[in-house]
Design an enzyme around this catalytic site. Structure first.
Site, PDB file in Angstrom:
ATOM      1  N   ARG A 187      44.212  48.711  51.471  1.00 14.62           N
ATOM      2  CA  ARG A 187      45.147  48.532  52.579  1.00 14.62           C
ATOM      3  C   ARG A 187      46.551  48.923  52.180  1.00 14.62           C
ATOM      4  NH1 ARG A 187      45.544  42.730  54.370  1.00 14.62           N
ATOM      5  NH2 ARG A 187      45.662  42.477  52.129  1.00 14.62           N
TER       6      ARG A 187
ATOM      7  N   SER B 139      43.677  45.024  41.647  1.00 16.99           N
ATOM      8  CA  SER B 139      42.882  43.868  41.217  1.00 16.99           C
ATOM      9  C   SER B 139      41.824  44.221  40.180  1.00 16.99           C
ATOM     10  CB  SER B 139      42.249  43.217  42.437  1.00 16.99           C
ATOM     11  OG  SER B 139      43.255  42.968  43.381  1.00 16.99           O
TER      12      SER B 139
ATOM     13  N   ASP C 210      45.484  40.440  42.117  1.00 11.23           N
ATOM     14  CA  ASP C 210      45.337  39.693  43.382  1.00 11.23           C
ATOM     15  C   ASP C 210      45.470  38.178  43.184  1.00 11.23           C
ATOM     16  OD1 ASP C 210      42.928  39.727  42.004  1.00 11.23           O
ATOM     17  OD2 ASP C 210      41.672  40.120  43.745  1.00 11.23           O
TER      18      ASP C 210
HETATM   19  C1  BGC Z   1      38.965  41.847  38.217  1.00 11.37           C
HETATM   20  C2  BGC Z   1      40.171  40.958  38.379  1.00 11.37           C
HETATM   21  C3  BGC Z   1      40.309  40.544  39.844  1.00 11.37           C
HETATM   22  C4  BGC Z   1      39.015  39.945  40.349  1.00 11.37           C
HETATM   23  C5  BGC Z   1      39.090  39.515  41.798  1.00 11.37           C
HETATM   24  C6  BGC Z   1      37.718  41.212  38.824  1.00 11.37           C
HETATM   25  O1  BGC Z   1      36.648  42.116  38.779  1.00 11.37           O
HETATM   26  O2  BGC Z   1      38.721  42.103  36.842  1.00 11.37           O
HETATM   27  O3  BGC Z   1      41.335  41.615  37.948  1.00 11.37           O
HETATM   28  O4  BGC Z   1      41.352  39.627  39.945  1.00 11.37           O
HETATM   29  O5  BGC Z   1      37.973  40.880  40.194  1.00 11.37           O
HETATM   30  O6  BGC Z   1      39.402  40.565  42.649  1.00 11.37           O
END
Ligand code: BGC
Length: 427
Positions: free
Chosen positions: A66, A128, A182
């Site tokens: 997004r 994320s 995130d």
């Molecule tokens: C990532 C994290 C992320 C989480 C939730 C995981 O696969 O390594 O960085 O915060 O997913 O999105």
């Protein structure tokens, strides 16, 4: 089916091991062999409600990508956003193509919102995936998770890759001033409303948590030691267990899912619980129950026999209509109800570990992610189980974080603007 149900002692053992892994991740000498990486994020202050301005935000890492425009006016937040699909081809192709696509989406969004030619707009990038940050707007991707595996990105600074893609287009004027996970966006967005928020948890496609840690407990911290003497740590707890330390709780189903995944041996804790895998966990457990003659008269349907065909969202849908389904399908209620608790237990175990470490009498835990948001019982089950695993005298409450990845990105950018302006004024 007893192998799927662990006793409280197993969970207390898991708690102790997670704490050990977290401490290893925070130690300068031990971080190299740590699986739970405990990355310092360079976010050290929470919003105080005085944040103002217009910000762009990018949200990459869940099911959708997004672009958002966020306008902060004290307690009032206005948000407009557009979802842009990311094809499987982009998720697995050259990194440069992915970043060109992202820059193209920003350009398209800015045209639509008449933001071109109005001067440089600060942008917060919610990315994320596990990144080792070297500053607020510098972070190297350690490895892809959740089905992404674009080449040429691991080990690189993703903000540099984004800026290069923006420059290649030369039609927009945007500067990424903050890179965040995130979980950090989730924490920031609740902290804006509730100042006792110290933990951010995501239970969506993947799972992870961050929390506010005291600087003197972060051996890996290489920034300044001035006030505030705290920093948000991105735990990356999804990789807990990658060194085999919690093999005793993994079942044959967990092992099979890991074996068939894109990244075997990695993100083992995430594969036990997060939305990308949980449907498949349930599908495989259901087949076992059927084959053991416990449910559905021993009949495995063709659909249920198809890998990945049981979507995680069905869990919430089934729970919502469970009574009706029970009658129609003559399921054994006890099998499903007892199956539910071990499914979610890893999460209360890890949240309680964080809260015990923080050791404050009352903490708000910000939570986001489709699995938490849409499941009718997750909130209550998580609250109850987490409380059971907390040290005496500690209290907490779980708060749904509203659009942390967007609002949180703008808040991180705004807080850093506010601090920079205050430092400038004090010169
Ligand atoms: C990532 C994290 C992320 C989480 C939730 C995981 O696969 O390594 O960085 O915060 O997913 O999105």
């Amino acid at each position: 089916m007893d192998e799927y149900i662990h006793d409280d002692d197993s969970y207390r053992r898991v708690q102790a091991l997670l704490l050990e892994e977290m401490e290893r991740g925070l130690g300068k000498e031990t971080v190299a062999e740590a699986t739970v990486k405990m990355f310092p994020t360079y976010v050290r202050s929470l919003p105080d409600g005085s944040e103002r301005g217009n910000f762009l935000a990018l949200d990459l890492g869940g099911t959708n990508f997004r672009v958002l425009l966020i306008s902060l006016k004290g307690e009032k937040v206005n948000m407009q956003n557009k979802i842009y699909p990311i094809s499987q081809e982009l998720m697995a192709g050259a990194g440069e193509k992915l970043f060109d696509h992202i820059a193209g989406c920003i350009s398209n969004f800015m045209m639509d919102h008449q933001l071109v030619g109005v001067g440089r707009i600060p942008l917060g990038f919610t990315f994320s995936f596990p990144c080792r940050q070297e500053g607020l707007a510098v972070g190297r991707l350690v490895r892809w998770t959740k089905g992404f595996h674009c080449q040429g990105v691991e080990g690189e600074d993703v903000v540099r890759l984004l800026h290069e893609a923006i420059r290649r287009r030369s039609d927009i004027d945007v500067e990424c001033v903050a890179l965040l996970n995130d979980t950090v966006g989730c924490l920031m967005s609740c902290a804006f409303l509730d100042h006792s928020t110290e933990v951010g948890v995501i239970l969506g496609t993947g799972t992870n948590a961050c929390y506010m840690e005291r600087l003197n407990r972060v051996g890996t911290w290489d920034g300044d030691h001035g006030q505030p003497d705290q920093v948000i740590i991105n735990t990356e707890w999804g990789a807990f267990g990658d060194n085999g330390c919690i093999d005793f709780v993994f079942t044959d189903v967990d092992r099979a899912i890991d074996h068939d995944s894109l990244n075997p041996g990695k993100q083992l804790f995430e594969k036990m619980i997060s939305g990308m895998y949980l449907g498949e966990v349930v599908r495989r457990v259901l087949i076992k129950c059927i084959n053991a003659g416990l449910i559905l008269s021993g009949q495995v349907t063709e659909e249920l026999d198809t890998p990945s065909r049981f979507y995680t969202k069905y869990l919430s849908e089934i729970e919502k209509t469970i009574a009706r389904i029970m009658t129609a399908a003559t399921c054994s209620t006890s099998a499903l109800w007892s199956a539910r608790e071990p499914l979610i237990l890893p999460l209360p175990v890890s949240i309680a570990t964080l809260l015990n470490r923080i050791d404050k009498p009352s903490v708000t835990v910000a939570v986001d992610g489709s699995l938490y948001r849409f499941h009718p019982h997750f909130h209550n089950l998580m609250t109850q189980k987490t409380q059971e695993l907390l040290n005496p005298g500690l209290k907490f409450h779980l708060m749904l974080s509203e659009d942390g990845s967007g609002k949180g990105a703008a808040l991180v950018a705004a807080v850093s603007n506010r601090i920079a302006a205050a430092a400038e004024a004090n010169k």
